[in-house]
Design a protein around this motif. Sequence first.
Motif, short mmCIF file in Angstrom:
data_model
loop_
_atom_site.label_atom_id
_atom_site.label_comp_id
_atom_site.label_asym_id
_atom_site.label_seq_id
_atom_site.Cartn_x
_atom_site.Cartn_y
_atom_site.Cartn_z
N GLU A 56 0.83 -1.20 0.00
CA GLU A 56 0.00 0.00 0.00
C GLU A 56 0.87 1.26 0.00
N GLN A 57 1.90 1.28 0.83
CA GLN A 57 2.79 2.44 0.88
C GLN A 57 3.48 2.65 -0.45
N SER A 58 3.88 1.58 -1.09
CA SER A 58 4.56 1.67 -2.38
C SER A 58 3.64 2.22 -3.47
N VAL A 59 2.41 1.73 -3.48
CA VAL A 59 1.44 2.15 -4.50
C VAL A 59 1.01 3.59 -4.26
N VAL A 60 0.73 3.96 -3.03
CA VAL A 60 0.29 5.30 -2.70
C VAL A 60 1.40 6.31 -2.99
N ALA A 61 2.63 5.92 -2.71
CA ALA A 61 3.77 6.81 -2.96
C ALA A 61 4.14 6.86 -4.44
N GLY A 62 3.60 5.94 -5.24
CA GLY A 62 3.86 5.94 -6.68
C GLY A 62 5.18 5.32 -7.08
N HIS A 63 5.75 4.50 -6.21
CA HIS A 63 6.99 3.81 -6.55
C HIS A 63 6.72 2.59 -7.39
N HIS A 64 7.70 2.17 -8.15
CA HIS A 64 7.56 0.97 -8.98
C HIS A 64 8.38 -0.15 -8.41
#
Length: 74
Positions: free
Chosen positions: A66-74
Amino acid sequence: MPFQSKYDPERITNLSSDLLGLLSKEKVPVDLALMVLGNVLSNVVNDNVPAGQRAALVKQFAKTLEQSVVAGHH
């Protein structure tokens, strides 16, 4: 503090690229890709993590995802 993986970043990138390449080559729609990846994750967890540790591991994984997706990281 940034997360430090015990795995070589190049190996992670190569494995990710291979999986994404297969999904792209097969023209897999997003919903099917998520189902397939979810099945793979379930199998990895169920086959390799003791039953008593699965819930905590999955909870932490979901939080990190969730943190990765919300932050927009790949």
